[in-house]
Scaffold this active site. Structure first.
Site, short mmCIF file in Angstrom:
data_model
loop_
_atom_site.label_atom_id
_atom_site.label_comp_id
_atom_site.label_asym_id
_atom_site.label_seq_id
_atom_site.Cartn_x
_atom_site.Cartn_y
_atom_site.Cartn_z
N ASP A 41 0.84 -1.20 0.00
CA ASP A 41 0.00 0.00 0.00
C ASP A 41 0.88 1.25 0.00
OD1 ASP A 41 -2.25 1.66 0.19
OD2 ASP A 41 -2.55 1.28 2.31
N TYR A 65 -1.43 -8.61 7.45
CA TYR A 65 -2.77 -9.08 7.80
C TYR A 65 -2.79 -10.56 8.19
CZ TYR A 65 -5.17 -4.72 6.66
OH TYR A 65 -5.63 -3.41 6.65
#
Length: 176
Positions: free
Chosen positions: A33, A125
Site C-alpha cells: 500500500d 494481515y
C-alpha cells in the site's frame, strides 16, 4: 487468461491495472500500500480523499474494490481492495476470495486487458501464503468460468517473497 507468477516490484509492472492491498481509509499505509502510494505520487492520495468524501465516507469495506487512476505509475489504474485482517480476528475466507474476485470484476468493467495482484492479506494481515494463493486461484478460476467474454488476457501475481512465489506456483500448477 494467461497467468504469470513472479517475485518483483508491483509498482513497475506495465499492465493496465495494479491491485493495491489497501486499508479501509484508502490513504496509504505500509507494505505494498505504501509502495504504491509513493510511486503513484501525491495525486493518488488526493484521489482517494475525493473517493472518501464523495462515495465512501466510512472507508472501503473488506472484500470490496474501487478504482482510481494510476497517476505516476506505469499502470493506467490502481484497483484498491481491503483484505480481511486475520490478526484482528477477520478469518472469513470468503472475504479474502472476494478481494480477488471484485478486483477482477472491476478490471473487466474498466476493459483492462492485464492486471497485477500482490498477495492480498499475506503481509501484515497474517494470512498464510498458501491460503492467499488458494483464495486467488479460486477467484481467478471462478471469474474465468463466469466471464468467458472478458477483456482480461493477463493476470499477474507479483509477489514480495520467494516463499509467496513458491506457494502461488504450487497452487496454480497442481490439478484441483
Amino acid at each position: 487468461m494467461r497467468i504469470s507468477i513472479l517475485q518483483a516490484d508491483i509498482t513497475t509492472r506495465e499492465v493496465d491495472a495494479i491491485v493495491n492491498a489497501a486499508n479501509s481509509s484508502l490513504l496509504g499505509g505500509g507494505g505494498v500500500d505504501g509502495a504504491i502510494h509513493r510511486a503513484a505520487g501525491p495525486e493518488l492520495v488526493a484521489a482517494c480523499r475525493e473517493l472518501r468524501e464523495a462515495r465512501l465516507p466510512h472507508g472501503l469495506a473488506v472484500g470490496a474494490a474501487v478504482a482510481t487512476a494510476g497517476f505516476r505509475l506505469p499502470a493506467r489504474w490502481v484497483i484498491h481492495t481491503v483484505g480481511p485482517n486475520r490478526r484482528a480476528g477477520q478469518t472469513n475466507r470468503a472475504l479474502l476470495v472476494s478481494c480477488f474476485s471484485e478486483s477482477l470484476r472491476l478490471a473487466d468493467s474498466l476493459r483492462a486487458a492485464s492486471i497485477a495482484f500482490p498477495a492480498v492479506g499475506g503481509g501484515v494481515y497474517g494470512w498464510a501464503a498458501r491460503q492467499v494463493a488458494e483464495a486467488a486461484h479460486d477467484a481467478v478460476t471462478g471469474f474465468g468460468a463466469s466471464h468467458p467474454e472478458s477483456a482480461l488476457e493477463v493476470v499477474e501475481f507479483v509477489l514480495f517473497s520467494a516463499e509467496m512465489e513458491d506457494s502461488f506456483s504450487a497452487v496454480f500448477e497442481q490439478p484441483r
